[in-house]
Design a protein around this motif. Structure first.
Motif, PDB file in Angstrom:
ATOM      1  N   CYS A 223      42.243  38.596   0.896  1.00 53.23           N
ATOM      2  CA  CYS A 223      40.950  39.091   1.370  1.00 53.23           C
ATOM      3  C   CYS A 223      40.492  38.466   2.685  1.00 53.23           C
ATOM      4  CB  CYS A 223      39.877  38.836   0.305  1.00 53.23           C
ATOM      5  SG  CYS A 223      40.158  39.690  -1.252  1.00 53.23           S
ATOM      6  N   TYR A 224      41.137  37.389   3.106  1.00 50.51           N
ATOM      7  CA  TYR A 224      40.623  36.567   4.197  1.00 50.51           C
ATOM      8  C   TYR A 224      40.463  37.344   5.504  1.00 50.51           C
ATOM      9  CZ  TYR A 224      39.740  32.021   6.396  1.00 50.51           C
ATOM     10  OH  TYR A 224      39.163  30.951   7.036  1.00 50.51           O
ATOM     11  N   ILE A 226      40.507  40.835   5.831  1.00 46.36           N
ATOM     12  CA  ILE A 226      40.111  42.236   5.688  1.00 46.36           C
ATOM     13  C   ILE A 226      39.062  42.637   6.731  1.00 46.36           C
ATOM     14  CG2 ILE A 226      38.843  43.847   4.196  1.00 46.36           C
ATOM     15  CD1 ILE A 226      40.384  42.745   1.837  1.00 46.36           C
ATOM     16  N   PRO A 227      38.011  41.842   6.970  1.00 39.33           N
ATOM     17  CA  PRO A 227      37.033  42.242   7.992  1.00 39.33           C
ATOM     18  C   PRO A 227      37.657  42.409   9.371  1.00 39.33           C
ATOM     19  CG  PRO A 227      36.154  40.473   6.621  1.00 39.33           C
ATOM     20  CD  PRO A 227      37.611  40.599   6.289  1.00 39.33           C
ATOM     21  N   ALA A 289      34.113  36.982   8.852  1.00 35.97           N
ATOM     22  CA  ALA A 289      33.488  38.131   8.201  1.00 35.97           C
ATOM     23  C   ALA A 289      32.117  38.413   8.816  1.00 35.97           C
ATOM     24  CB  ALA A 289      33.366  37.868   6.700  1.00 35.97           C
ATOM     25  N   GLY A 354      44.256  44.362   3.982  1.00 39.82           N
ATOM     26  CA  GLY A 354      43.413  44.741   5.104  1.00 39.82           C
ATOM     27  C   GLY A 354      43.829  46.067   5.716  1.00 39.82           C
ATOM     28  N   THR A 377      31.755  45.219   5.515  1.00 36.02           N
ATOM     29  CA  THR A 377      32.886  44.293   5.640  1.00 36.02           C
ATOM     30  C   THR A 377      32.409  42.862   5.837  1.00 36.02           C
ATOM     31  OG1 THR A 377      33.028  44.825   8.020  1.00 36.02           O
ATOM     32  CG2 THR A 377      34.483  46.031   6.520  1.00 36.02           C
ATOM     33  N   THR A 379      29.980  41.498   4.275  1.00 36.16           N
ATOM     34  CA  THR A 379      29.618  40.926   2.974  1.00 36.16           C
ATOM     35  C   THR A 379      30.825  40.357   2.229  1.00 36.16           C
ATOM     36  OG1 THR A 379      29.873  43.071   1.845  1.00 36.16           O
ATOM     37  CG2 THR A 379      27.695  42.541   2.739  1.00 36.16           C
ATOM     38  N   ILE A 380      32.031  40.621   2.717  1.00 36.09           N
ATOM     39  CA  ILE A 380      33.215  40.021   2.090  1.00 36.09           C
ATOM     40  C   ILE A 380      33.159  38.497   2.200  1.00 36.09           C
ATOM     41  CG2 ILE A 380      35.745  39.862   2.258  1.00 36.09           C
ATOM     42  CD1 ILE A 380      35.781  42.767   3.096  1.00 36.09           C
ATOM     43  N   PRO A 383      32.383  36.709  -1.509  1.00 39.02           N
ATOM     44  CA  PRO A 383      33.469  36.313  -2.413  1.00 39.02           C
ATOM     45  C   PRO A 383      34.447  35.323  -1.787  1.00 39.02           C
ATOM     46  CG  PRO A 383      33.758  38.588  -1.679  1.00 39.02           C
ATOM     47  CD  PRO A 383      32.387  38.169  -1.269  1.00 39.02           C
ATOM     48  N   LEU A 384      34.618  35.370  -0.458  1.00 34.66           N
ATOM     49  CA  LEU A 384      35.506  34.410   0.199  1.00 34.66           C
ATOM     50  C   LEU A 384      34.985  32.981   0.046  1.00 34.66           C
ATOM     51  CD1 LEU A 384      36.528  36.193   3.545  1.00 34.66           C
ATOM     52  CD2 LEU A 384      37.911  35.866   1.495  1.00 34.66           C
TER      53      LEU A 384
END
Length: 419
Positions: A223-224, A226-227, A289, A354, A377, A379-380, A383-384
């Protein structure tokens, strides 16, 4: 190594953000542009066919040039052919052909990366790999400027077809580098593990060392960035829709922005030495992010050249900082026996989600608008941050163990337990 690094970096933007600019200017929908980003999945899946490049020779070329250089020439010619094909198509009337040639470029380019990395590792001793990597990075960054700013300049003052033909011609830089590279693989093809076993064993080693903690570790890696991928796909279409010229985009995003990203990467490296891996990883997650909020701000009535410069400055610095943190973290997760394979698998993991999610970003924009996409994106980061705190103790312990091991290795013979 320098021209090979240039050859490695040149095709990437031509099937990613530069291509999205061409498609948007041609009137292609954002949904289609988003899905076109899936072409770049070849870079995330290249580990699947890497054993083929390692094990088998290219007919004729291998006999003339050697195994590594034979594969280099084949992949470089494949990239050039794909770029010529893209230059000969018109996305408005022949989009399927544009997609087909883009797939060829991405596949050949990802395969070229595999063989160049193999040649680099074989060509120099361990103590010289730092210099090799530095030359590779410099060549790669110069290629990003060429395929980003250079292609946009040519498209602005001539047309897109000329831009892609010029990029195809520049693959000659890589061919020259290949011919100048020493031939280092005269022996028979080396035996490799079957593909399935080559993937499963490194993962099993990670699980043995990390246990159940491996789940949040992999989730964090996945997930790191993805933004970053979401903004990378939709940023250029946003600039076009806001009325910026290709020259403006080239000057600010592809020239100025690249150097700001390099500064961010050095800042991340400095932070690693001053405040440690975990704090750098946490800060990188938040700012990378959160920087996507700058694109929401830009799309909400701040479409000036100053606003564009500010948004790109924040985004590129944060992306470079976070990139350094993630590379350091993934490198620390590997074990000596599986370092190359584990790093390849982890780096594929961080890129894959991503790109998959980014492919739907165009549909989000068309239904809800640019601010919604970039705010979502951003707001990720929430969770990070949670995942960073979950892995905190494991990260701290891993760093301490490595420092302790390094200290033991530096003890003189006859001292302590090593005697």
């Amino acid at each position: 190594m320098l021209p090979l690094g240039f050859s490695s970096g040149l095709p990437f933007l031509l099937v990613f953000s530069t291509l999205s600019t061409w498609l948007r200017e041609a009137g292609i929908s954002l949904t289609v542009i988003g899905m076109m980003s899936w072409v770049a999945l070849a870079y995330s899946l290249k580990f699947l066919w890497a054993p083929v490049v390692d094990r088998y020779d290219v007919p004729v070329l291998a006999r003339l040039l050697g195994r590594r250089r034979g594969w280099m020439v084949l992949t470089q010619l494949g990239v050039a052919a794909g770029l010529i094909g893209m230059a000969s198509t018109d996305p408005q009337s022949g989009l399927p052909f544009s997609i087909l040639f883009a797939v060829l470029v991405a596949f050949a380019s990802a395969s070229q990366d595999v063989v160049i990395d193999g040649w680099r590792i074989d060509a120099a001793a361990t103590e010289r790999q730092g210099m090799m990597a530095a030359a590779l990075l410099l060549g790669y960054r110069l290629a990003l400027i060429t395929a980003g700013a250079g292609a946009l300049y040519i498209a602005e003052f001539a047309n897109w077809h000329s831009a892609y033909l010029a990029m195809a011609a520049l693959m000659a830089v890589g061919l020259i580098g290949t011919l100048l590279a020493p031939r280092i693989d005269e022996g028979p093809a080396r035996e490799r593990l079957p593909i399935a076993k080559a993937i499963i064993e490194p993962l099993a080693d990670l699980y043995r060392r990390k246990g159940s903690m491996l789940i949040p570790i992999l989730a964090l890696i996945a997930c790191y960035r993805i933004p970053d991928y979401a903004s990378g796909i939709m940023a250029n279409p946003l600039y076009i829709d806001l009325g910026f010229s290709k020259a403006d985009i080239a000057n600010v995003s592809k020239l100025y922005g690249v150097w700001i990203g390099i500064i961010g990467a050095f800042a991340g490296g400095l932070a690693l030495t001053r405040i440690g891996l975990w704090w750098t990883l946490l800060i990188g997650a938040v700012i990378a992010a959160g920087s996507n909020l700058m694109f929401s701000w830009l799309a909400s009535g701040h479409a000036t050249l100053w606003g564009l410069t500010l948004a790109i400055s924040v985004d590129n610095f944060a992306g470079g900082f976070a990139g350094s943190a993630l590379v350091a973290y993934m490198s620390g997760l590997t074990s000596p026996g599986f370092a190359a394979t584990q790093y390849a698998l982890l780096s594929s993991l961080y890129a894959l989600p991503g790109k998959l999610i980014g492919g739907a970003s165009g549909a989000v924009v068309e239904n809800f608008g640019y601010p919604t996409l970039f705010t979502g994106t951003a707001t990720i980061a929430i969770p990070l941050v949670v995942l960073c705190f979950i892995i905190r103790r494991d990260t701290m312990k891993s760093v301490e163990d490595k420092e302790e091991a390094a200290g033991m290795d530096s003890e003189p013979v006859g001292a302590g337990s090593r005697a």
